[in-house]
Structures are given as structure tokens and as C-alpha cells.
Design an enzyme around this catalytic site. Structure first.
Site, PDB file in Angstrom:
ATOM      1  N   CYS A   8       0.877  -1.172   0.000  1.00 17.89           N
ATOM      2  CA  CYS A   8       0.000   0.000   0.000  1.00 17.89           C
ATOM      3  C   CYS A   8       0.915   1.224   0.000  1.00 17.89           C
ATOM      4  CB  CYS A   8      -0.976  -0.009   1.178  1.00 17.89           C
ATOM      5  SG  CYS A   8      -0.243   0.159   2.816  1.00 17.89           S
ATOM      6  N   ASN A  11       2.458   1.549   4.256  1.00 15.62           N
ATOM      7  CA  ASN A  11       2.753   0.295   4.948  1.00 15.62           C
ATOM      8  C   ASN A  11       2.436   0.356   6.443  1.00 15.62           C
ATOM      9  OD1 ASN A  11       5.575  -1.842   5.660  1.00 15.62           O
ATOM     10  ND2 ASN A  11       3.622  -2.489   4.846  1.00 15.62           N
ATOM     11  N   CYS A  13      -1.304   0.513   7.324  1.00 11.92           N
ATOM     12  CA  CYS A  13      -2.721   0.142   7.482  1.00 11.92           C
ATOM     13  C   CYS A  13      -3.060  -1.122   6.688  1.00 11.92           C
ATOM     14  CB  CYS A  13      -3.651   1.278   7.041  1.00 11.92           C
ATOM     15  SG  CYS A  13      -3.568   2.773   8.035  1.00 11.92           S
ATOM     16  N   ARG A  14      -3.249  -0.958   5.388  1.00 12.08           N
ATOM     17  CA  ARG A  14      -3.769  -2.044   4.568  1.00 12.08           C
ATOM     18  C   ARG A  14      -2.778  -3.177   4.341  1.00 12.08           C
ATOM     19  NH1 ARG A  14      -5.538   1.501  -0.367  1.00 12.08           N
ATOM     20  NH2 ARG A  14      -3.689   2.623   0.346  1.00 12.08           N
ATOM     21  N   SER A  15      -1.562  -2.871   3.903  1.00 14.92           N
ATOM     22  CA  SER A  15      -0.629  -3.959   3.587  1.00 14.92           C
ATOM     23  C   SER A  15      -0.188  -4.748   4.818  1.00 14.92           C
ATOM     24  CB  SER A  15       0.559  -3.465   2.761  1.00 14.92           C
ATOM     25  OG  SER A  15       1.274  -2.444   3.401  1.00 14.92           O
ATOM     26  N   ASP A 125      -8.374   3.011   1.359  1.00 18.38           N
ATOM     27  CA  ASP A 125      -7.498   3.452   2.442  1.00 18.38           C
ATOM     28  C   ASP A 125      -8.347   3.947   3.614  1.00 18.38           C
ATOM     29  OD1 ASP A 125      -5.536   4.492   4.089  1.00 18.38           O
ATOM     30  OD2 ASP A 125      -4.574   5.674   2.517  1.00 18.38           O
TER      31      ASP A 125
END
Length: 172
Positions: A8, A11, A13-15, A125
Site C-alpha cells: 500500500c 505500509n 494500514c492495509r498492507s 485506504d
């Protein structure tokens, strides 16, 4: 060893959420020793930082531990060493395509291409939103990672060594 890299922007939150979800899935599937799972960001905004507290809390509620993760930026070596480089959204996929040496571009995809329950192309996001955004990230990651797991399990079995005869068994 099959290497899966989730990407993401920062690095945090999402990934790292996708990394934690997929790591638990491969461990539970008994293939943790054959699959390396990692995450990175396309930008270096948060290098060295722990995941967003909201990501950690949402993950913990579902049994995922993100606390040991530290943000990092994708490197040139990642493009050659990873088998799957999975972006969370179109912007990060575009940035990966821009940075990636042409010979490795076939490894770049959106994570949501592996989803079967949710009909969304990207994982939004959650950084500037509320708690619900972090739960949605988990929903999408769990769905897409389940589909990815099936692909990775097949690939692991393709590369597994042939079983050796046990002592006392006849060899043919």
C-alpha cells in the site's frame, strides 16, 4: 519458497493487515515454512513505524497480531525476489508499475483480484476515516487472501519434493 508481498502507500494500514491475515492463513494451512509473507509501502512516509493503532486494534479483535510489524518501503530486490506483489489500489499498482523493472511486471496485481465474496476492485485506504474503514479492510483482506491461499497452496504442491520411500518399503 514462495514469497508474497502486499503493498500500500505507507505500509501502516492495509498492507500490514493483509500480511497478518495471509500469514495466519498459510500457518493454519500448514504451509508456513514454504511461504514467505511480507509487506511494504510505495512511499517512505512511515518507515520504521508500527502499524496504525486502529489497524492493530481491528486486527486483534479478529485474532491477528500486527504489533511486531515495522513499516518499510519497497526495494528493487523485492521485485526480483517476490512471486506475488499485490497492491491494495490502482494508485499503488500504478506506482509499482512505474518503479518495477519490465521483466518483473507480470508479478504485479491488485489483491482484490482474488476475492470471491466482495465485488470491489480495490481495498480503500481507511487512514482518514473511522473504525468501520479498518473493519472493511479486514473483510476485504480475509476474502481476497482466502482466494490467494488456494492459488499458493496449488503452487506449493507443484514444487513439493516427491515423497521418499520409507525404510522397508519396496522401491519401484
Amino acid at each position: 519458497m514462495i514469497k508474497v508481498l502486499f503493498v500500500c502507500m505507507g505500509n501502516i494500514c492495509r498492507s500490514p493487515t493483509a500480511e497478518a491475515v495471509f500469514r495466519k492463513m498459510v500457518t493454519d494451512a500448514g504451509i508456513g515454512s514454504e511461504v514467505a509473507v511480507d509487506s511494504a509501502g510505495t512511499h517512505g512516509y512511515h518507515v520504521g513505524e508500527a502499524p496504525d493503532v486502529r489497524s492493530q486494534l481491528a486486527g486483534r479483535k479478529r485474532g491477528y497480531d500486527l504489533s511486531a510489524h515495522r513499516a518499510r518501503q519497497i526495494t528493487l530486490d523485492d521485485y526480483s525476489s517476490a512471486d506475488f506483489i499485490l497492491a491494495m489500489d490502482w494508485e499503488n499498482l500504478s506506482e509499482l508499475q512505474r518503479q518495477c523493472p519490465p521483466v518483473f511486471r507480470h508479478k504485479l496485481h491488485l489483491l482484490m483480484r482474488y476475492a470471491s465474496e466482495y465485488d470491489a476492485a480495490v481495498i480503500p485506504d481507511p487512514y482518514y476515516g473511522g473504525t468501520n474503514g479498518f473493519n472493511l479492510v479486514l473483510d476485504y483482506c480475509e476474502d481476497a487472501c482466502q482466494g490467494l491461499l488456494e492459488i499458493v497452496k496449488r503452487r506449493v504442491s507443484m514444487y513439493a519434493p516427491a515423497p521418499q520411500p520409507q525404510k522397508g518399503e519396496a522401491e519401484h
